[in-house]
Design a protein around this motif. Structure first.
Motif, PDB file in Angstrom:
ATOM      1  N   GLU A   1       0.810  -1.213   0.000  1.00  0.00           N
ATOM      2  CA  GLU A   1       0.000   0.000   0.000  1.00  0.00           C
ATOM      3  C   GLU A   1       0.844   1.264   0.000  1.00  0.00           C
ATOM      4  O   GLU A   1       0.417   2.300  -0.515  1.00  0.00           O
ATOM      5  CB  GLU A   1      -0.946   0.025   1.207  1.00  0.00           C
ATOM      6  N   THR A   2       2.021   1.208   0.594  1.00  0.00           N
ATOM      7  CA  THR A   2       2.842   2.410   0.711  1.00  0.00           C
ATOM      8  C   THR A   2       4.094   2.371  -0.157  1.00  0.00           C
ATOM      9  O   THR A   2       4.871   3.319  -0.151  1.00  0.00           O
ATOM     10  CB  THR A   2       3.255   2.634   2.181  1.00  0.00           C
TER      11      THR A   2
ATOM     12  N   GLY B   1      -1.506  -1.566  11.651  1.00  0.00           N
ATOM     13  CA  GLY B   1      -2.104  -0.337  12.129  1.00  0.00           C
ATOM     14  C   GLY B   1      -1.533   0.177  13.422  1.00  0.00           C
ATOM     15  O   GLY B   1      -2.174   0.950  14.112  1.00  0.00           O
TER      16      GLY B   1
ATOM     17  N   ASP C   1      -0.952  10.947   5.389  1.00  0.00           N
ATOM     18  CA  ASP C   1      -1.303   9.674   6.021  1.00  0.00           C
ATOM     19  C   ASP C   1      -2.773   9.293   5.863  1.00  0.00           C
ATOM     20  O   ASP C   1      -3.088   8.143   5.551  1.00  0.00           O
ATOM     21  CB  ASP C   1      -0.933   9.704   7.505  1.00  0.00           C
ATOM     22  N   PRO C   2      -3.744  10.223   6.098  1.00  0.00           N
ATOM     23  CA  PRO C   2      -5.146   9.821   5.935  1.00  0.00           C
ATOM     24  C   PRO C   2      -5.466   9.324   4.537  1.00  0.00           C
ATOM     25  O   PRO C   2      -6.345   8.468   4.358  1.00  0.00           O
ATOM     26  CB  PRO C   2      -5.914  11.115   6.263  1.00  0.00           C
TER      27      PRO C   2
ATOM     28  N   ARG D   1      -3.778   7.472   2.738  1.00  0.00           N
ATOM     29  CA  ARG D   1      -3.346   6.082   2.555  1.00  0.00           C
ATOM     30  C   ARG D   1      -4.407   5.107   3.052  1.00  0.00           C
ATOM     31  O   ARG D   1      -4.262   3.906   2.873  1.00  0.00           O
ATOM     32  CB  ARG D   1      -2.030   5.846   3.288  1.00  0.00           C
ATOM     33  N   SER D   2      -5.435   5.628   3.685  1.00  0.00           N
ATOM     34  CA  SER D   2      -6.503   4.771   4.207  1.00  0.00           C
ATOM     35  C   SER D   2      -7.590   4.618   3.156  1.00  0.00           C
ATOM     36  O   SER D   2      -8.207   5.612   2.737  1.00  0.00           O
ATOM     37  CB  SER D   2      -7.087   5.385   5.484  1.00  0.00           C
TER      38      SER D   2
ATOM     39  N   THR E   1     -10.526   3.594   3.566  1.00  0.00           N
ATOM     40  CA  THR E   1     -11.787   4.060   4.134  1.00  0.00           C
ATOM     41  C   THR E   1     -11.927   5.566   3.980  1.00  0.00           C
ATOM     42  O   THR E   1     -12.997   6.077   3.624  1.00  0.00           O
ATOM     43  CB  THR E   1     -11.865   3.675   5.624  1.00  0.00           C
TER      44      THR E   1
END
Length: 599
Positions: free
Chosen positions: A79-80, A189, A286-287, A289-290, A292
């Motif tokens: 993901e990153t 997480g 950072d947010p 990367r979520s 949701t």
């Protein structure tokens, strides 16, 4: 000078220089064993690898000893990583040994100059690949190893690497292999756990320049497309306030500015908690990367776009709208300011990310000042408007142009939503897209099928199905479905290599336009029994993208495997088999399970 004296002179020079040279290179000799494989090198940054048999808690296996400098790092998560297939990956194959999945150590958090945090392995670390089982004749084993991924420093990323090597191990002597230890993987997480975060120093700004940058970043938030839907409400509110007494108009405007500052104060408080109690910082990226958060932003932007098109009216709660007396008016002003700040941040990039990123590399007290300065920058235009009432008279009068601008804003919001949508993985993206289209249908029913004069019973008969439609679609399309199989992209050389070393290969030929391929993914490959067998049998799963005619997988499907191109097609190559077992269509799960179980 005689010959003997010259020889004595040379011996003296060698006696002095050789120890000096040895000392100068002592660290290099100590850190680079003769059997090490260099993975990457960039200026003074480097990383190498040594492979040897070892035991972990009594389990035999291969230990991968990485050693190098701390700034050069590998990516721990798809993901990153710069791309999904560029995380650090280790593949081990043998004819007589079956290996379990690698055991990686705890990752560290690395922060780039923008403050974004990524999970990495750096410096000296160890990976262990256990031996799950061995054949009876496994006295010695020839093992083929592939290590792939990408390395980056705080300044540049090097080209992706794909290192292949072969080792011969004496499995009969496994009981004598040295013991190793390894840190257990970090829980998902929990970035605060594990080794202390690696925080890059970031750009070399002075505090004065950083504050100026933060002020400009705050100003730019007022022109971000995400805040445009509420700008008409904000302007109307300020105009209404101007009709009050001078003192009340001014204090209501200050309350609006206080609402903006309240949001950024909340961000600063969250940053203090993360730094002081969890040893990490909050990056602006950072947010995003979520999945949701991205999903929520896409849905919000599509909803606001529909509001700009007039399909639905956005009505604020009475407290935020300012009704209900003086107290509600002040509370409403604070709420409106807070709402404007919340809506502006999803579209805040560029200067805002640079200012916020620099703040995260500083002490929490300095970071707090910089974050609040961003809020001050956003509040400044409204403070000027309420301080100089004459400016309000120069605002353009409402007219047809406002409706056209609103619709243009709607298309802009849809464009931003599409950009965010591309940030989701394939299996999430499709579901969110379907939900947004059907949500737009429900909003059309809600706002266009009835109006203010429609009888209440008819409104209920129309709007209840619209609400049910949204609820059903959310249940059907939005839940996150974890990928149970670690699919690898099409790679003909890798497939040939696996077959050469008798590793089973499963190929799922798919395409973005293939609806039945989605059915196969849900009916077949989402079954835990299938996923467990693929892992237990050490099958190489390949997802072959045939979306376009010139894709390598498309060409191979037609020319190598002699298929007409109709999808879905799935193939399983058993060890030693010349031809694969083929399945066409969607109903082959039971047959696939039997074939996998027989491997």
């Amino acid at each position: 000078m005689t010959r003997d004296k010259r020889l004595a002179h040379y011996r003296l020079i060698l006696a002095i220089t050789l120890p000096v040279l040895a000392l100068a290179n002592l660290d290099a000799f100590a850190s680079e064993p003769a059997d090490a494989i260099e993975i990457a090198r960039q200026d003074q940054e480097h990383s190498s690898l040594r492979i040897q048999p070892a035991r972990l808690d009594g389990m035999p296996g291969l230990v991968f000893l990485f050693f190098g400098t701390d700034d050069l790092h590998y990516y721990a998560k798809s993901e990153t990583a710069p791309a999904a297939d560029l995380k650090l990956t280790i593949v081990v194959v043998s004819d007589v040994l079956r290996f379990a999945p690698p055991i990686f150590p705890k990752w560290r958090i690395f922060r780039d100059p923008t403050g974004a945090g990524v999970e990495v392995y750096a410096g000296d670390f160890t990976v262990f690949v256990p031996i799950a089982s061995a054949s009876e004749d496994a006295a010695t084993a020839l093992v083929d190893i592939t290590v792939r991924g990408i390395t980056c420093t705080s300044q540049v990323c090097l080209p992706p690497f794909d290192v292949e090597t072969r080792v011969n191990i004496d499995y009969a002597a496994a009981d004598t292999w040295p013991a190793v230890t390894i840190e257990s993987p970090a829980p998902e997480g929990t970035p605060g756990e594990g080794k202390p975060p690696m925080v890059n120093a970031g750009p070399d700004y002075s505090l004065a320049f950083a504050l100026l940058l933060a002020l400009i970043a705050g100003l730019t938030l007022n022109v971000m497309p995400c805040v445009w839907p509420v700008l008409p409400l904000i302007v109307m509110r300020i105009v209404q306030q101007a009709k009050d007494t001078r003192g009340r108009s001014f204090t209501l405007g200050l309350a609006f500015c206080a609402g903006i500052l309240l949001f950024f104060a909340a961000l600063a408080g969250l940053n203090i908690i993360l730094q002081v109690f969890y040893g990490t910082v909050m990056g602006w990226g950072d947010p995003f990367r979520s999945p949701t958060v991205i999903t929520g932003l896409v849905i919000l932007l599509v909803f606001l776009a529909m509001a700009m098109f007039g399909l639905v009216n956005v009505a604020l709660p009475s407290a935020i709208a300012g009704a209900g007396g003086a107290g509600a008016g002040y509370f409403g002003s604070v709420g409106m300011g807070f709402l404007a700040a919340v809506l502006s941040t999803p579209c805040g990039f560029g200067i805002l990310a640079a200012a916020f990123g620099w703040a995260q590399t500083q002490h929490w007290s300095i970071a707090t000042v910089v974050i609040l300065t961003i809020g001050i920058g956003m509040a400044v235009p409204y403070a000027i408007l309420i301080s100089v009432p004459g400016l309000l008279s120069r605002l353009p009068r409402p007219g047809r142009w406002m409706e056209l601008v609103k619709q243009a804003i709607g298309f802009t919001l849809l464009f931003i939503a599409a950009k965010f949508l591309l940030g989701l993985s394939d299996h999430r993206r499709d579901g969110v897209l379907y939900f947004c289209v059907l949500m737009a249908v429900a909003l059309w029913m809600w706002g266009s099928w009835v109006d203010f004069n429609t009888p209440r019973s008819r409104k209920f008969a129309v709007r209840l199905p619209a609400v049910i439609l949204v609820g059903v679609c959310a249940w059907a399309f939005l839940p996150a479905r974890a990928e149970m199989i670690d699919w690898q992209p099409w790679d003909a050389a890798r497939i040939d290599n696996a077959r050469t070393w008798r590793q089973p290969v499963l190929i799922d030929f798919t395409a973005d336009w293939c609806l039945n391929c989605v059915v196969v993914d849900k009916r077949v490959y989402s079954d835990p029994a299938v996923a467990d067998l693929i892992q237990a049998k050490n099958v190489l799963p390949i997802r072959a993208d045939t979306t376009e005619n010139d894709y390598p997988a498309t060409i191979a499907l037609k020319e190598v495997y002699q298929e007409p191109g109709t999808l879905p097609v799935n193939m399983l190559f058993a060890p030693g088999a010349d031809e694969p077992v083929r399945w066409r269509g969607t109903n082959f799960k039971d047959e696939l399970i039997k074939a996998l179980d027989a491997l």
